[in-house]
Write a protein that holds these residues in place. Structure first.
Motif, mmCIF file in Angstrom:
data_model
loop_
_atom_site.group_PDB
_atom_site.id
_atom_site.type_symbol
_atom_site.label_atom_id
_atom_site.label_comp_id
_atom_site.label_asym_id
_atom_site.label_seq_id
_atom_site.Cartn_x
_atom_site.Cartn_y
_atom_site.Cartn_z
ATOM 1 N N TYR A 68 -42.175 0.838 76.362
ATOM 2 C CA TYR A 68 -42.190 1.112 74.911
ATOM 3 C C TYR A 68 -43.170 2.254 74.594
ATOM 4 O O TYR A 68 -42.845 3.192 73.860
ATOM 5 N N GLU A 69 -44.365 2.195 75.186
ATOM 6 C CA GLU A 69 -45.366 3.262 74.974
ATOM 7 C C GLU A 69 -44.813 4.610 75.464
ATOM 8 O O GLU A 69 -45.001 5.646 74.831
ATOM 9 N N GLN A 70 -44.160 4.558 76.613
ATOM 10 C CA GLN A 70 -43.605 5.780 77.223
ATOM 11 C C GLN A 70 -42.557 6.423 76.305
ATOM 12 O O GLN A 70 -42.539 7.645 76.122
ATOM 13 N N ILE A 71 -41.700 5.575 75.720
ATOM 14 C CA ILE A 71 -40.642 6.085 74.835
ATOM 15 C C ILE A 71 -41.270 6.690 73.568
ATOM 16 O O ILE A 71 -40.866 7.752 73.103
ATOM 17 N N PHE A 72 -42.282 6.006 73.042
ATOM 18 C CA PHE A 72 -42.960 6.522 71.827
ATOM 19 C C PHE A 72 -43.549 7.904 72.118
ATOM 20 O O PHE A 72 -43.427 8.833 71.328
ATOM 21 N N GLU A 73 -44.177 8.012 73.278
ATOM 22 C CA GLU A 73 -44.788 9.293 73.678
ATOM 23 C C GLU A 73 -43.707 10.374 73.824
ATOM 24 O O GLU A 73 -43.892 11.526 73.424
ATOM 25 N N LEU A 74 -42.560 9.979 74.403
ATOM 26 C CA LEU A 74 -41.445 10.915 74.580
ATOM 27 C C LEU A 74 -40.950 11.414 73.223
ATOM 28 O O LEU A 74 -40.759 12.617 73.028
ATOM 29 N N PHE A 75 -40.782 10.488 72.256
ATOM 30 C CA PHE A 75 -40.333 10.879 70.911
ATOM 31 C C PHE A 75 -41.334 11.855 70.293
ATOM 32 O O PHE A 75 -40.954 12.843 69.675
ATOM 33 N N PHE A 76 -42.616 11.546 70.464
ATOM 34 C CA PHE A 76 -43.672 12.383 69.877
ATOM 35 C C PHE A 76 -43.611 13.794 70.482
ATOM 36 O O PHE A 76 -43.675 14.797 69.781
ATOM 37 N N ASN A 77 -43.445 13.849 71.823
ATOM 38 C CA ASN A 77 -43.388 15.155 72.508
ATOM 39 C C ASN A 77 -42.156 15.963 72.115
ATOM 40 O O ASN A 77 -42.165 17.189 72.176
ATOM 41 N N LEU A 78 -41.091 15.246 71.739
ATOM 42 C CA LEU A 78 -39.858 15.943 71.344
ATOM 43 C C LEU A 78 -39.835 16.255 69.847
ATOM 44 O O LEU A 78 -38.795 16.583 69.284
#
Length: 603
Positions: free
Chosen positions: A140-150
């Protein structure tokens, strides 16, 4: 507001998209009691079932709490990104599936980027939480970070998360509290995905998909963006280049369950299939008859690889296939271009050869395999990457490569990738595996998978995606060993293979028809060796005691189509027929090969 939701299911390959669609179809009572449906209902063509992957996107719909939910199942493999790019235009939201152990993989990033840039509302489904050593919170943390980076918007960052196991058929808002159904996910779709908007005005509908029926011909599929489309209505078809054709709609269908239902009209927001329009392509707009207005044309990322497709010129030409001429080959390739947007066909100086541009080895091999099953005979050359000149600098496509391997063999993988001009960027533990990330030229990936799987005993998990065009990295060593080439045409004998086993490993069995110039095996040295496998034992009427030894032959190595594509070099072709896949030299005669050897030195 009308009660329609349009969602696309996106994820990295093998994270459970098609299995989830199965469970949604079953839980919404699409099938009658006791009906045998099998698994992976939407993977309905032979190639998809054999490979266990989705190749073509599919549409289905279900009714839940009086709301119609249109679901689009998309492919997960990077080579079929063109499919994902075009069908996302039909959706208002996406279900992003992520494996609870693997987390965000390269293709997860690719499809998420496309969905976020179109402004679609995401729901994240952390799937496979029944796996051992899964890590849902970390994912979940990884996906949130991915969304933020995109660069997701605040609304997109405030996404709903559902945990569950598609295989076991449950979803829940808390992964430690399993339920016995997937209704929490369905409720989340109704609550979070915006209803399909109603737009009044003149008709606008973009064609984003094709279907074909032997009764009515080609069928256009898309979402009505504005106005209402009706049966028997005269319309204008606006082509990608702005040209306008007048046409009339014969029949209209909407999607219901796994099938289509005939209707008299479809309002904006719903997905429908249109029969009766001639000469359309994906990306064209069906618009008002008198005041046609075009929708923005679908943008598709460019291909990064090409291959030469040519007619079969081997001595066995025409023995196994039905369609063998250059006209057959040309018609089939141009027909494929109509529905496969990421594919491009360019004619060459020779009337028998075509350069086919695609996204990668898998993308092109699926086309070749499909043609082979349809009865085509053809030859294909070595895959080549597309080189561009940017600001006067020679540039090539570079990919991000991710490999997960057991720690004790990570060193071997790093060595193999760096030999092919790869740069190691990340090395970190991931569960009991070592997680490696590289930047590597696309040329370096051709043929790498076999070597990595051999070096790691089949335990490596590899994934890659296109990153960008970067300056040329220099020459990459090709195949390390030469090949054994046939000197003669005839049938192979066990006697000859036995006598030559110390020269290398063979790709063919005894008793097989071969021809001069065919590649029969791999040499133990780095040069090619011409051999005669058709020679039989000299027979006499005298028995020599002790000389009649048993013939012991190592099993032949059998290559799949993709393995052959990765194995051949610039001076070789793969001959593909409905029955056989053979590797051969472009010049079958040894003298011709020597004369033309210089042509291939710099390739």
């Amino acid at each position: 507001m009308q009660k329609i939701r349009n969602i696309a299911i996106i994820a990295h390959v093998d994270h459970g998209k098609t299995t989830l669609v199965d469970k949604i179809l079953h839980s919404c009572a699409i099938f009658r009691e006791g009906q045998d449906t099998g698994d992976l209902i939407l993977d309905n063509n032979d190639l998809e079932r054999e490979r266990g992957i989705t190749i073509v996107s599919k549409n289905v719909s279900v009714m839940y709490k009086d709301v119609k939910i249109n679901i689009i199942d998309t492919p997960g493999h990077a080579d079929f990104g063109g499919e994902v790019e075009r069908v996302l235009k039909m959706a208002d939201g996406v279900l992003l599936l992520c494996d609870a152990f693997e987390g965000a993989m390269p293709q997860t990033r690719f499809v998420t980027q496309k969905a976020l840039s179109l402004g679609l509302k995401p729901i994240v489904v952390v799937n496979k939480v029944d796996k051992e050593n899964c890590r849902p919170e970390e994912v979940y943390e990884q996906i949130f970070e991915l969304f933020f980076n995109l660069e997701a918007t605040e609304d997109q960052l405030d996404f709903e998360v559902i945990y569950g196991s598609s295989k076991q058929g449950w979803m829940s808002t808390d992964w430690k509290k399993p339920t016995d159904n997937i209704f929490p996910l369905m409720d989340a779709i109704l609550a979070n995905i915006p209803p399909a908007p109603v737009a009044e005005g003149t008709l606008q509908m973009q064609i984003t998909s094709l279907d074909y029926s032997s009764f009515v011909g080609r069928i256009a599929i898309g979402r009505v963006a504005r106005g209402t489309i009706k049966e028997n209505m005269p319309v204008s078809l606006v082509k990608r280049d702005g040209k306008i054709q007048k046409s009339r709609i014969k029949e209209l269908y909407t999607f219901e369950g796994l099938g289509k239902v005939k209707v008299s009209e479809v309002k904006s927001g719903d997905i429908c299939a249109v029969v009766g329009i001639e000469g359309f392509d994906i990306g064209d707009t069906i618009a008002d008859f008198e005041n046609p207005e075009q929708l923005a044309v679908i943008k598709i990322d460019e291909p990064t690889m090409n291959m030469l497709f040519t007619i079969n010129t081997s001595p066995f030409f025409g023995k196994e296939g039905k369609f063998v001429t250059s006209r057959h080959l040309r018609d089939r390739l141009y027909k494929e271009m109509e529905k496969n947007l990421a594919l491009k066909v360019v004619e060459t100086e020779s009337p028998d050869s075509y350069l086919v541009y695609g996204r990668g080895i898998l993308h092109l091999s699926v086309l070749i395999e499909t043609m082979r099953r349809e009865g085509y005979e053809l030859q294909v050359g070595q895959p080549q990457v597309i080189i561009k000149e940017i600001d006067g600098v020679k540039c090539e496509p570079v990919e991000t490569l991710i490999v997960d391997v057991p720690g004790d063999v990570a060193g071997k993988v790093i060595e193999l990738v760096t030999q092919r001009k790869g740069d190691l960027l990340v090395m970190e533990p991931k569960g009991d595996l070592q997680h490696l990330e590289f930047d590597i030229p696309a040329r370096g990936i051709i043929g790498l998978r076999n070597n990595v799987l051999t070096a790691t005993g089949g335990e490596a998990i590899m994934a890659h995606r296109f990153k960008a065009y970067e300056p040329w990295k220099g020459t990459i060593p090709g195949r390390l060993n030469g090949v054994l080439v046939s000197m003669d045409t005839g049938k192979t004998t066990a006697f000859a293979i036995d006598k030559l086993q110390d020269r290398g490993r063979f790709f063919i069995d005894p008793g097989v028809d071969i021809y001069e110039g065919q590649v029969l095996g791999e040499h133990i040295r780095d040069n090619d060796l011409v051999i005669n496998l058709t020679k039989g034992k000299q027979l006499t009427n005298m028995r020599a005691s002790g000389s009649d030894t048993n013939v012991r032959i190592a099993p032949a190595i059998k290559f799949s189509l993709e393995e052959s594509m990765e194995y051949i070099q610039a001076d070789e072709y793969i001959e593909v027929t409905p029955v056989s896949i053979r590797m051969r030299k472009i010049f079958l005669n040894e003298n011709d090969r020597k004369v033309n050897a210089k042509k291939f030195v710099n390739q």
